[in-house]
Design an enzyme around this catalytic site. Structure first.
Site, PDB file in Angstrom:
ATOM      1  N   SER A 109       0.783  -1.238   0.000  1.00  9.15           N
ATOM      2  CA  SER A 109       0.000   0.000   0.000  1.00  9.15           C
ATOM      3  C   SER A 109       0.808   1.277   0.000  1.00  9.15           C
ATOM      4  O   SER A 109       0.235   2.365  -0.121  1.00  9.15           O
ATOM      5  CB  SER A 109      -0.972   0.001   1.182  1.00  9.15           C
ATOM      6  OG  SER A 109      -2.027  -0.898   0.931  1.00  9.15           O
ATOM      7  N   TYR A 206     -10.568   2.725   5.891  1.00  7.75           N
ATOM      8  CA  TYR A 206      -9.543   2.335   4.924  1.00  7.75           C
ATOM      9  C   TYR A 206     -10.105   1.345   3.918  1.00  7.75           C
ATOM     10  O   TYR A 206     -10.706   0.341   4.291  1.00  7.75           O
ATOM     11  CB  TYR A 206      -8.363   1.711   5.647  1.00  7.75           C
ATOM     12  CG  TYR A 206      -7.137   1.519   4.788  1.00  7.75           C
ATOM     13  CD1 TYR A 206      -6.133   2.473   4.762  1.00  7.75           C
ATOM     14  CD2 TYR A 206      -6.991   0.378   4.009  1.00  7.75           C
ATOM     15  CE1 TYR A 206      -5.004   2.309   3.968  1.00  7.75           C
ATOM     16  CE2 TYR A 206      -5.870   0.197   3.213  1.00  7.75           C
ATOM     17  CZ  TYR A 206      -4.884   1.159   3.196  1.00  7.75           C
ATOM     18  OH  TYR A 206      -3.770   0.990   2.408  1.00  7.75           O
TER      19      TYR A 206
END
Length: 427
Positions: A109, A206
């Site tokens: 990420s 998220y």
């Protein structure tokens, strides 16, 4: 598809440990001495106030990571022209080769920060408005026209993270997609099968879906692939010689560490997850890099050399996540035990955990890797690398608290949550 498994290392195997400190542009990492380039710029007041890195503490964290199940772990600190590196363990459970900071790996990420930088450069070029609806640029993609570009980049869109379902079972979920190639729209459709988590802008949640949408925005606005935009806007200008976007190819080019996925069933062998398309992530997590290149990237970003000052300020408009973490636009802020805040991102992709953060002025940077995933103890412990790098020996030990677990400086809760399937707690 065939599951790749490897035999457990014998208990008598000895973890390899190295520590070096060399000039920033040295070609080797074999020296045990610390040298600072005579041409290094004078430190800015912000970083000059930081205590010296605690390398003994950093080595101890890396050894702990290998004891907790990571075959190997590495870390690199770039600090005013001086480089310090540490490594413990191995990068390949078959050959037993020692892991090294020269190894390339999948950064997961942290790719989101690359995507955010490209989009903010497009804002600087007046091709994108952060507060415009995503629907303006990608008509009909999302069910709610209130979702803005800013909501997407700050994880406040409310779009369900499709990886929660995809990887609810870590190994079988991974094997089902490791060689598969998705389109961006297919991934978005996987998300839209589920209810949204909140109204647009209402809360931080998220979601990898957000940065799939970010990739679609990049390609729509530029007419180029995200790989081309990463290369032309970030990789080539910063001379990141070990950073690549190879999707949908499955191999990490050149010297690299293997990554090992921890199964959900205790006692089951680790799965070599090195080779995969990472098509399930793409602009949310498919970049390959090294500790050196990531330190350069975040140093240059926080130093104001990748976007205008106005857009860097937009990246640093923080949404609270918990008492120690804030999220901006593709950028995290971590508040450490000694009162220092650091800026960067974490990364998880099958077989790899990465922490990459820098000081406010970009002058001191730390990137650490453990070549495993789906291991909550390892994930929590990795936060200790930040404490050693930026707090030095000022790290506040909490009486009777372990390095990880409730009440420690590393985590506020016993459960750990990855950037993959962030709704699934890791043991």
């Amino acid at each position: 598809m065939v599951s790749r498994t490897v035999r457990r290392a014998t208990a008598s195997a000895v973890a390899l440990l190295t520590l070096t400190a060399v000039p920033a542009h040295a070609a080797t990492h074999e020296s045990d001495t610390t040298r600072t380039s005579s041409t290094a710029p004078l430190p800015a007041p912000d970083t000059a106030a930081l205590p010296a890195p605690d390398m003994a503490g950093l080595r101890a964290v890396l050894r702990t990571l290998t004891a907790q199940g990571a075959p190997g772990a590495i870390a690199r600190i770039d600090d005013h022209g001086t480089v310090r590196t540490a490594a413990a363990g191995i990068d390949d459970r078959t050959t037993r080769r020692a892991i090294d900071n020269a190894d390339r790996f999948r950064i997961g990420s942290i790719t989101k920060s690359f995507s955010a930088v490209v989009l903010l450069q497009l804002v600087d070029a007046h091709k994108l408005n952060l507060d415009a609806s995503v629907d303006r640029y990608l008509p009909g993609l999302l069910p709610d026209k209130r979702i803005t570009v800013r909501h997407v980049l700050s994880h406040r869109s409310g779009l369900y993270d499709y990886t929660n379902s995809m990887f609810a079972s870590s190994v079988s979920g991974f094997e089902a997609v490791r060689n598969k190639v998705f389109t961006y729209r297919q991934l978005v459709q996987l998300s839209l099968r589920h209810p949204r988590t909140n109204a647009p802008g209402a809360a931080y949640s998220y979601s990898n879906t957000n940065f799939v949408v970010a990739g679609m925005l990049i390609e729509k606005l530029t007419g180029h692939s995200v790989g081309t935009e990463y290369r032309d806007r970030i990789i080539k200008p910063l001379k990141l010689r070990d950073t690549f976007y190879v999707h949908p190819a499955t191999k990490i080019p050149g010297r690299h560490t293997h990554g090992y996925l921890t199964p959900d069933r205790a006692g089951a062998p680790l799965v070599d997850a090195t080779d995969q398309t990472v098509s399930w992530a793409q602009s949310a997590g498919a970049v390959i890099s090294t500790t050196r290149d990531l330190n350069t990237f975040f140093s240059e970003l926080l130093g104001g050399r990748l976007t205008s000052a106005a857009q860097l300020a937009q990246m640093e408009r923080w949404t609270p996540v918990n008492s120690t973490t804030r999220y901006g636009l593709g950028l995290r802020r971590r508040d450490l035990s000694c009162g220092v805040s650091v800026y960067g991102h974490t990364g998880a992709v099958q077989g790899f955990y990465t922490y990459s953060f820098t000081s406010k002025d970009g002058r001191r940077s730390l990137t650490a890797l453990a070549n495993t995933s789906n291991n909550g103890r390892v994930l929590n412990t990795m936060a200790g690398t930040l404490e050693s790098a930026f707090c030095g020996k000022r790290t506040k030990a909490i009486q009777n608290a372990p390095l990880t677990g409730r009440g420690s400086y590393v985590t506020e809760r016993n459960a750990a949550y990855e950037d993959i399937a962030p709704g699934v707690a890791r043991d």
